[in-house]
Design an enzyme around this catalytic site. Structure first.
Site, PDB file in Angstrom:
ATOM      1  CB  VAL A 605      -1.174   0.133   1.208  1.00 14.49           C
ATOM      2  CG1 VAL A 605      -2.153  -0.975   1.034  1.00 14.49           C
ATOM      3  CG2 VAL A 605      -0.209  -0.176   2.531  1.00 14.49           C
ATOM      4  N   GLY A 606       2.347   1.209  -0.048  1.00 11.00           N
ATOM      5  CA  GLY A 606       2.878   2.279   0.066  1.00 11.00           C
ATOM      6  C   GLY A 606       4.251   1.975  -0.027  1.00 11.00           C
ATOM      7  N   GLY A 608       8.675   3.793   0.510  1.00  9.00           N
ATOM      8  CA  GLY A 608       9.546   4.700   0.555  1.00  9.00           C
ATOM      9  C   GLY A 608       9.535   5.312   2.052  1.00  9.00           C
ATOM     10  CG  PHE A 610      12.819   5.116   7.238  1.00  5.59           C
ATOM     11  CD1 PHE A 610      14.199   5.192   7.566  1.00  5.59           C
ATOM     12  CD2 PHE A 610      12.069   6.281   7.442  1.00  5.59           C
ATOM     13  CE1 PHE A 610      14.602   6.636   8.157  1.00  5.59           C
ATOM     14  CE2 PHE A 610      12.495   7.323   8.130  1.00  5.59           C
ATOM     15  CZ  PHE A 610      13.843   7.586   8.213  1.00  5.59           C
ATOM     16  N   GLY A 611      11.189   2.158   3.853  1.00 12.88           N
ATOM     17  CA  GLY A 611      10.787   0.603   3.552  1.00 12.88           C
ATOM     18  C   GLY A 611       9.377   0.788   2.918  1.00 12.88           C
ATOM     19  CB  VAL A 613       3.674   0.702   3.812  1.00 10.60           C
ATOM     20  CG1 VAL A 613       2.633   0.383   4.928  1.00 10.60           C
ATOM     21  CG2 VAL A 613       4.773   1.445   4.271  1.00 10.60           C
ATOM     22  CE  LYS A 627       6.925   2.781   6.956  1.00 14.86           C
ATOM     23  NZ  LYS A 627       7.162   4.260   6.644  1.00 14.86           N
ATOM     24  CG  ASP A 725      11.690  12.312   5.250  1.00 11.28           C
ATOM     25  OD1 ASP A 725      11.507  13.443   4.492  1.00 11.28           O
ATOM     26  OD2 ASP A 725      11.589  11.246   4.877  1.00 11.28           O
TER      27      ASP A 725
END
Ligand code: NAG
Ligand code: NAG
Ligand code: NAG
Ligand code: NAG
Ligand code: NAG
Ligand code: NAG
Ligand code: NAG
Length: 910
Positions: A605-606, A608, A610-611, A613, A627, A725
């Site tokens: 579902v996502g 970027g 750090f990892g 998702v 994540k 971030d």
């Protein structure tokens, strides 16, 4: 009498008995010291008489108003130089509370109040000072078990006799007491207070499943919660309190509180064990039924420590609602013996402060004990049923075993062993030869057999008593290599061969009479022999060493190489405590649970930040976001577990809730609540925008939510957390389009007060504070810059960086928007998909604040709370609550002057 009772009782069955006592709660041991019979008390705690487990004398006592059976007996010990130890089985890598209590009751009819020491293993725990015959003294220590047993020892009586009434062990099953110091420190409990208690009775088991004793704030004792502020009132509720997890204070404690009706709570208390460094946590839950317009916001007040008053507590927001627990605190704070503390309401709060409970523990430095501890333990284990092997605790600390002497190094070594006439059989334990600090060895008058071992590992040996045993074989020439040897007694054994002439030549008391096959060598012949014998000897020695190494390895011990032993032990301890920290941290989820929930990482579902998702659903139906961190995000287990512990303590309703973590099969995984509406980014300029664009009022609410989450990171914790971030893809939306900030805490904590210097610039192009980029000085103001960029995106519906959107020579939303806003043309940047559905005044407010946020110098940027105030104003304006028409008209006129179509403005006005 002293030695007689030593000979009594202790048998190895003691440990088995201890293991069996686990009936009511796993890991509960309640010893009734001096008791004769087991019983169950009114609370349901099962008490075990220590009769079979411990030597020493017992006495019945009777104290007015004390009816509990465990306080009618006690066990006492002679006031000598020895220590008297209880040994209890524990599960390693588990946290425990150990509690010892002492009711003197004038048991010796002397009315001399005893004073003596109590220790946990080698560590001095406390000095017990009795100051009243009828008052119970209690000491508690929280520790992470590193060995399968612990010993609690009494020693060093300076007055009276050491005694003990009860000894209790309570096992924790979570990580509320996890600290980064726990491999080197114990926590000694100094205060554990239930505020607003309805009686003087403490709250404990079964209300507290771990049987911590939460003392009532209304008991009367010297300097206990005095100097109370006027207007302090008790409040309570019958509503259930959500305390998140069993180790937090029990519901009954959280259901009562004190409130400062005059805006202030204030107390003074004596903290036993302090001054020193401690662990201090407060527990809050909103239990008053406030009407919705009332707010409760307050700050900690510690005289002389203004910097600690920075964070403000807003219980309802911090605790995710009413009747929920919020527990801010300090892992390491310096506290005085006499502590004055308080909470004061902030100027914008309508209600005074509230406090439900508090815990203060002092760090007690662990003593690692004698360097010879493990070696001598393996010697002792060979004779486990002998009385002298039962003394327990560390061989040297706090006082040595009765048959041992030690030097006074911080980590002492054994210097003398006296086991004369102890009925020892078998070979001389080879482990003894690795005690490098040994000066005297007394093994005479036993039934030892076999050869004399090589003692060259004990360079300081001065006196060796081996007489009157059944030792056989020759005298090893290695005896010659002991430079300090002054006395060697070998008489009355079965030794054979010749006495090395080099030994005879030494300045040495040597007695080898009564060994019928042992001869004094002739000096002529013996020189020959020594030459032949020594090369032969070396070979035999080598074989011996190899053989004994193999034997030892079989027995799972190290080859008795002294250097290795010395250094291997502490290192091993260190490693195992690190793994402890990782495995004990909060909310561990197994990889298989995660695989089940995500159907083996089916739905991404996502990505970027750090990892990657994945979507997941737990067995109970709860939806989660999983994540999986890219492997290089966190270098090691330790960093990971530190971060995770940190994360689990940060909560605010505008921060994505952290639920757990996993670290298996080389995968580091974080589990969060699932946010149904994805990222703000997708809604602003992703494929979703064509379907339905979010309205201006929604955007303002999202901005407010996110800003509150960030404000909490900046000011809600003593060490402010810099997100580093912030961007629209890190702002997530729930079903109702309310926002929460994600990925916080994955960047390092800011160093208290001062700016943080880091060698790698982290962040995302377009959101990156230019000042930070140049100076690498990270402050909260870097987050403000990024948030300014987000505000500009909310206004314009454009990405922070784009090759097309901003015309020639401009790729950056800041440059672009600045030009328009400063020239008064706000219409030029407003997102067309809003279709004019906004109040221009609220738009101006946000635009101006956004420009303030992206000022080149951090010092010129506003704080997050100023930004929040502006957003809230804009929301009121948008809702038509506080419309200031004049400004509105000015803005519209400005728009007009900047060439906007008249019909837009006319339409707006009508
Ligand atoms: C101590 O109390 C127990 C019962 O609790 C009793 O059996 C015992 O006789 C008492 N001992 C003395 C010396 O009074
Ligand atoms: C024992 O309890 C009674 C009633 O609770 C009280 O009046 C008395 O002072 C207490 N005695 C002591 C010595 O505490
Ligand atoms: C015993 O206690 C006294 C007084 O508290 C202290 O001075 C002494 O150092 C202690 N001895 C040991 C061996 O701990
Ligand atoms: C820890 O103990 C609490 C209280 O007994 C219990 O509710 C909880 O399930 C336990 N957790 C684990 C992981 O055993
Ligand atoms: C706590 O902080 C102090 C000062 O910063 C430090 O010296 C100490 O080692 C820390 N930890 C403990 C457990 O005292
Ligand atoms: C010595 O050991 C033997 C056998 O283990 C035992 O029978 C004897 O009682 C012991 N003697 C003493 C004085 O402990
Ligand atoms: C050596 O030991 C024997 C037996 O214990 C004793 O009789 C003798 O006096 C000792 N000799 C010396 C020189 O100490």
């Amino acid at each position: 009498m002293g030695t007689e009772f030593l000979l009594l009782f202790f048998s190895s069955s003691a440990f088995i008995l201890m293991d069996a006592i686990t009936a009511q709660m796993p890991g509960f041991i309640s010893l009734d010291c001096g008791g004769k019979k087991d019983f169950t008390d009114d609370l349901g705690l099962e008490w075990t008489a220590d009769d079979q487990l411990m030597y020493g004398e017992t006495t019945n006592i009777s104290v007015a108003n004390e009816t509990r059976k465990q306080y009618m007996t006690l066990r006492h010990f002679p006031a000598d130089t020895r220590k008297y130890c209880y040994t209890l089985s524990v599960t390693t890598r588990t946290r425990y509370l150990v509690r010892a209590s002492f009711l003197y009751g004038n048991f010796d009819n002397n009315n001399v109040y005893p004073e003596f020491d109590i220790s946990l293993g080698a560590t001095h725990w406390a000095t017990i000072v009795i100051s009243d015959a009828n008052t119970i003294e209690v000491q508690e220590l929280i520790f992470l078990a590193s060995d399968p047993t612990i010993s609690v020892c009494l020693s060093n009586a300076t007055t009276g006799q050491p005694f003990i009434s009860t000894l209790e062990l309570r096992q924790f099953n979570g990580s509320i007491y996890l600290t980064q110091y726990e491999s080197q420190f114990y926590l000694s409990v100094s205060a554990r207070i239930n505020f607003g208690a309805d009686s003087e009775a403490p709250v404990r088991y079964p209300d507290d499943p771990f049987d911590r004793i939460w003392e009532s704030d209304s008991i009367k004792k010297a300097n206990y919660l005095v100097d109370v502020a006027a207007g302090t009132k008790k409040v309570s509720t019958h509503m259930p309190i959500n305390v998140n997890n069993g180790e937090r204070p029990p519901q009954k404690v959280m259901q009562t509180a004190v409130v400062g009706r005059n805006g202030l709570l204030k107390y003074r208390i004596n903290l036993d064990g302090f001054p020193g460094f401690g662990w201090a946590f407060t527990y809050f839950a909103e239990i008053e039924d406030l009407d919705p317009h009332k707010t409760r916001k307050f700050r900690l007040v510690l005289p002389g420590m203004p910097e600690l008053s920075k964070p403000a507590v807003k219980i309802e927001e911090n605790a995710l609602g009413k009747y929920h627990l919020y527990e801010p605190g300090f892992y390491n704070i310096s506290l005085p013996f006499v502590l004055s503390f308080g909470f004061g309401k902030t100027s914008d709060s309508s209600m005074g402060p509230l406090l439900n409970a508090m815990e203060i523990n002092k760090y007690v430095k662990k003593n690692d004990g004698s360097l010879d501890g493990s070696v001598i333990a393996s010697v002792v284990s060979l004779y486990s049923s002998a009385d002298w092997a039962q003394e327990g605790g560390d061989p040297c600390l706090p006082v040595p075993w009765s048959w041992v002497l030690c030097n006074s190094d911080p980590q002492p070594r054994i210097t003398s062993i006296k086991l004369s006439g102890k009925n020892l059989t078998g070979n001389i334990p080879s482990d003894l030869t690795t005690l490098s600090g040994l000066v005297e060895l007394w093994l005479d008058g036993n039934s030892l057999t076999g050869p004399i071992p090589d003692f060259t590992g004990c360079k300081d040996l001065k006196i060796i008593h081996l007489e009157s045993n059944h030792l056989s074989g020759g005298l090893p020439s290695s005896l010659v290599d002991l430079p300090n040897l002054r006395e060697l007694y070998l008489q009355n054994n079965m030794l054979s061969g010749t006495v090395p002439s080099a030994l005879l030549g030494k300045d040495l008391v040597l007695n080898y009479t009564g060994n019928i096959y042992l001869r004094k060598g002739h000096s002529e012949g013996s020189r020959n022999k020594i030459i032949i014998g020594s090369s032969f000897g070396v070979a035999v020695l080598l074989i011996n060493i190899i053989a004994s190494c193999m034997l030892l390895q079989k027995g799972k011990k190290k080859c008795p190489n002294q250097g290795q032993l010395e250094h291997a032990m502490p290192a091993q301890r260190l490693v195992s405590s690190l793994t402890n920290a990782a495995t004990e941290a909060a909310h561990f989820v197994t990889l298989s649970e995660i695989k089940y929930a995500t159907r083996n990482f089916e739905k991404e579902v996502g990505s970027g930040g750090f990892g990657v998702v994945y979507y997941g659903k737990l067995k109970d139906g709860k939806e989660i976001a999983v994540k999986v961190l890219t492997s290089n995000s966190f270098q090691g287990k330790r960093e990971f577990s530190n971060e995770v512990t940190l994360l689990s303590r940060i909560h605010h309703r505008n921060l994505v809730q952290f639920l757990g973590y996993s670290q298996e099969e080389g995968k580091s995984i974080l589990v969060y609540e699932f946010m149904h509406n994805g990222t703000l980014k997708e809604h602003l300029y992703g494929p979703l925008t064509s379907e339905q664009s979010i309205s201006w009022i929604n955007r303002l609410e999202i901005a407010e939510d996110a800003a509150k989450g960030i404000e909490y990171l900046h000011t809600g914790c003593v060490l402010s957390i810099i997100h580093r971030d912030l961007k629209t893809s890190n702002i997530l939306l729930d079903k109702n389009l309310r926002a929460k900030v994600s990925d916080f805490g994955l960047s390092k904590l800011a160093v208290d007060g001062a700016s943080h210097v880091s060698s790698i610039v982290r962040g995302t192009v377009g959101y990156l504070d230019p000042e930070y980029y140049v100076s690498q000085q990270l402050t909260e103001k870097s987050d403000i810059y990024s948030f300014g960029v987000i505000l500009l995106e909310l206004i314009s519906g454009k990405e922070a960086i784009s090759n097309e959107s901003f015309g020639v020579n401009c790729r950056n939303i800041v440059q672009w928007a600045k030009l328009y806003i400063e020239s008064g043309d706000i219409q030029g940047i407003i997102d067309p998909s809003l279709h004019g559905d906004y109040n221009i005044q609220s738009m101006w407010k946000i635009a101006e604040k956004a420009l303030m946020c992206v000022q080149p110098h951090g010092s010129m940027r506003p704080s997050m709370s100023e930004v929040i105030k502006e957003i809230q104003d804009a929301i009121s304006v948008e809702r038509g609550e506080g419309a200031a028409m004049e400004v509105s008209i000015t803005c519209q006129l400005m728009s007009l002057l900047h060439g906007q179509p008249l019909d837009r403005i006319m339409g707006f006005n009508s």
